[in-house]
Design an enzyme around this catalytic site. Structure first.
Site, PDB file in Angstrom:
ATOM      1  N   HIS A  79      49.034  63.293  42.812  1.00 20.02           N
ATOM      2  CA  HIS A  79      49.414  62.512  41.620  1.00 20.02           C
ATOM      3  C   HIS A  79      49.621  61.040  41.971  1.00 20.02           C
ATOM      4  O   HIS A  79      50.369  60.337  41.295  1.00 20.02           O
ATOM      5  CB  HIS A  79      50.689  63.060  40.961  1.00 20.02           C
ATOM      6  CG  HIS A  79      50.700  64.543  40.807  1.00 20.02           C
ATOM      7  ND1 HIS A  79      50.138  65.189  39.717  1.00 20.02           N
ATOM      8  CD2 HIS A  79      51.166  65.525  41.624  1.00 20.02           C
ATOM      9  CE1 HIS A  79      50.284  66.501  39.857  1.00 20.02           C
ATOM     10  NE2 HIS A  79      50.890  66.737  41.012  1.00 20.02           N
TER      11      HIS A  79
ATOM     12  N   SER B 250      36.137  36.456  45.259  1.00 18.76           N
ATOM     13  CA  SER B 250      36.270  35.999  43.884  1.00 18.76           C
ATOM     14  C   SER B 250      35.705  34.595  43.783  1.00 18.76           C
ATOM     15  O   SER B 250      35.823  33.803  44.714  1.00 18.76           O
ATOM     16  CB  SER B 250      37.753  36.000  43.506  1.00 18.76           C
ATOM     17  OG  SER B 250      37.964  35.129  42.422  1.00 18.76           O
TER      18      SER B 250
ATOM     19  N   LYS C 254      40.640  36.073  48.025  1.00 17.43           N
ATOM     20  CA  LYS C 254      40.389  37.483  47.744  1.00 17.43           C
ATOM     21  C   LYS C 254      39.244  38.099  48.541  1.00 17.43           C
ATOM     22  O   LYS C 254      38.209  37.498  48.750  1.00 17.43           O
ATOM     23  CB  LYS C 254      40.102  37.677  46.241  1.00 17.43           C
ATOM     24  CG  LYS C 254      41.316  37.342  45.403  1.00 17.43           C
ATOM     25  CD  LYS C 254      41.347  38.120  44.122  1.00 17.43           C
ATOM     26  CE  LYS C 254      41.698  39.567  44.379  1.00 17.43           C
ATOM     27  NZ  LYS C 254      41.500  40.372  43.180  1.00 17.43           N
TER      28      LYS C 254
ATOM     29  N   GLU D 148      33.398  49.886  44.424  1.00 14.13           N
ATOM     30  CA  GLU D 148      33.489  49.997  42.956  1.00 14.13           C
ATOM     31  C   GLU D 148      32.122  50.331  42.363  1.00 14.13           C
ATOM     32  O   GLU D 148      32.008  51.144  41.441  1.00 14.13           O
ATOM     33  CB  GLU D 148      34.050  48.697  42.372  1.00 14.13           C
ATOM     34  CG  GLU D 148      35.534  48.524  42.695  1.00 14.13           C
ATOM     35  CD  GLU D 148      36.058  47.101  42.502  1.00 14.13           C
ATOM     36  OE1 GLU D 148      37.270  46.928  42.615  1.00 14.13           O
ATOM     37  OE2 GLU D 148      35.256  46.167  42.263  1.00 14.13           O
TER      38      GLU D 148
END
Ligand code: ARG
Length: 501
Positions: free
Chosen positions: A166, A285, A291, A298
């Protein structure tokens, strides 16, 4: 006759929109490009040439066409192959365009190549022929990823980290155990791809439009020349069925879903500071210069969407189609091509990302006992001392609820002792020695104790990895055996063609 390699050869057939199949009556009109699959059929151009060759060889062997006509057709097919898909005359599809190109070169006798077959059995054969290699490529990519996962699992067998359920801290585990879990899932994914391959690898050729043919064809012979393991028995089933595409697409969707879980675990581990991806698999980024983003993972995760969508589109296209052939089937095929391409590429990229990523053992260890995630180990220690597990569970749960600080072993020990007095009416240490308690609270000890088969203890994991490598080798052999059967068949067909040209 036109010269062999003239790319413009056959273009004449289209000067007035006329082709061998369409003739004047169906020559053009606004739906012409909507009807045509010629561009998408580039994928089965080589397959169609092989299918044409096997069919013509068989027709010759059976005396259905004259040897000289077979030779002329096979010569023309070689010229069509050299000129390439881009040189084909316009047409409804690659089957018609190749036949047009052959007739242009040979004259009307070229049209004998379509004796005792239809585009319906022809296209079904081409799709199966091409998909075989694609499925083996997909399976091979899963083998590469499995190898990368098992190598990484071995390297990080001792890297103790938090395990989650979870998305909450649950129990300590190792990075190796996590990685090997995905190798386990992919083992079944590979097996499903191989199963899909085996049911794809049967020949519909000779089923003709759906109702068979009065010619004395030899379906087993064309199957053999094309490397199929057998034939689709019923000629209507042969032309109409695309469940092999469903099976392949489902297997690919399964791979996609496995990849998506792996990608998410990677993305989360990067976010938690446990894992660093190589720059080759990261992005940055355009505005936030600090970043380092896990974009590659992804995109790998997103491919599951392509694969699930492809399966969905395919099933929706096939649902309710009557026998025998319907043009809907033309749009069914593209879903499978898109899935196999996307999933194979994503699998290869995931393998590269896994092979080059680095686990931060210190960061992993720092969180390994977070949130009292060794609680189950304490309950296990009490149960080993004779306390019923459910009572031990209740005791540890109340200690966890009452503890001032879940991440401090001393505070936990005090709270556990108090809970033991409450629940058992005795000191905790009447059941568990101080050493056993501190071993249970220590994430490294906790992992080491979990040495049941398939568990995270480094020795248990080493055994699991060895088993997984054996199965991976078996699957690699299975892929190699199928590839070599296809190569043998290609040689057989080449020889049968060479005997005639
Ligand atoms: N392009 C068609 C397909 O992909 C080939 C078969 C056409 N057959 C027919 N009877 N119109 O399914």
């Amino acid at each position: 006759m036109v010269p062999d390699d003239d790319p413009a050869a056959g273009a004449d057939a289209d000067a007035d929109g006329d082709t061998v199949v369409r003739r004047d009556r169906f020559a053009g009109g606004p739906a012409r490009s909507f009807l045509s699959s010629l561009a998408a059929d580039e994928r089965i151009f080589a397959a169609d040439l092989a299918v044409d060759r096997a069919h013509v060889v068989m027709l010759d062997e059976r005396g259905i066409v004259e040897g000289s006509d077979a030779t002329a057709i096979l010569d023309a097919l070689a010229a069509v192959e050299r000129a390439g898909h881009g040189a084909l005359p316009d047409g409804e599809d690659v089957h018609e365009a190749i036949e047009s190109a052959v007739v242009d070169r040979v004259g009307p006798e070229g049209g004998r190549m379509h004796t005792a077959r239809s585009r319906n059995d022809e296209v079904a054969t081409c799709i199966r022929y091409r998909l075989r290699g694609d499925l083996l490529d997909a399976a091979e990519a899963t083998l590469t990823l499995r190898g990368a996962l098992l190598d990484a699992a071995e390297a990080d067998a001792d890297t103790v980290m938090p395990g989650f359920t979870h998305r909450q801290f649950a129990q300590p585990t190792t990075a190796g155990h996590l990685l090997a879990s995905y190798a386990g899932a992919l083992e079944r994914d590979t097996a499903r791809l191989l199963d899909a391959y085996d049911r794809t690898n049967v020949s519909p050729l000779g089923g003709a439009a759906f109702a068979g043919t009065p010619f004395d064809v030899d379906r087993e012979r064309t199957a053999e020349l094309l490397g199929f393991d057998g034939v689709v028995e019923n000629s209507m089933d042969a032309a109409a069925s695309r469940d092999f595409l469903v099976e392949a697409s489902a297997a690919l969707a399964g791979v996609g879903v496995t990849l998506s879980g792996l990608a998410t675990d990677g993305i989360e581990a990067v976010k938690d500071g446990y894992l660093a991806l190589s720059d080759d698999y990261s992005s940055t980024s355009s505005i936030m210069p600090q970043k380092v983003n896990p974009d590659t993972l992804e995109l790998v995760r997103a491919v599951a969407g392509d694969a699930v969508g492809g399966l969905d589109g395919l099933l929706a296209t096939l649902k309710g189609l009557p026998r025998a052939y319907n043009r809907d089937l033309q749009r069914a095929t593209t879903h499978a091509w898109e899935s196999v391409d996307a999933v194979t590429e994503a699998t290869e990229v995931a393998a590269g990302a896994v092979a080059t990523a680095e686990w931060d053992a210190e960061a992993c260890a720092a969180d390994a006992a977070a949130g009292f995630s060794t609680a189950t180990g304490v309950a296990d220690a009490l149960a080993m001392a004779g306390v019923p597990f459910r009572t031990a569970h209740e005791l540890v749960a109340s200690a966890a609820a009452d503890a001032d600080e879940l991440d401090d072993p001393e505070a936990l020990a005090a709270s556990l002792d108090a809970a033991a007095e409450d629940v058992l009416g005795d000191s905790l240490y009447a059941y568990v020695s101080r050493e056993d308690l501190s071993a249970a609270l220590d994430p490294v000890g906790s992992v080491a104790a979990r040495d049941s088969r398939g568990g995270p203890a480094p020795d248990a994991l080493a055994d699991s990895i060895a088993r997984a490598r054996t199965t991976r080798d078996d699957h690699a052999d299975a892929v190699a055996a199928r590839r070599s059967a296809l190569a043998d068949a290609a040689d057989r067909l080449d020889r049968a063609v060479s005997d005639r040209v």
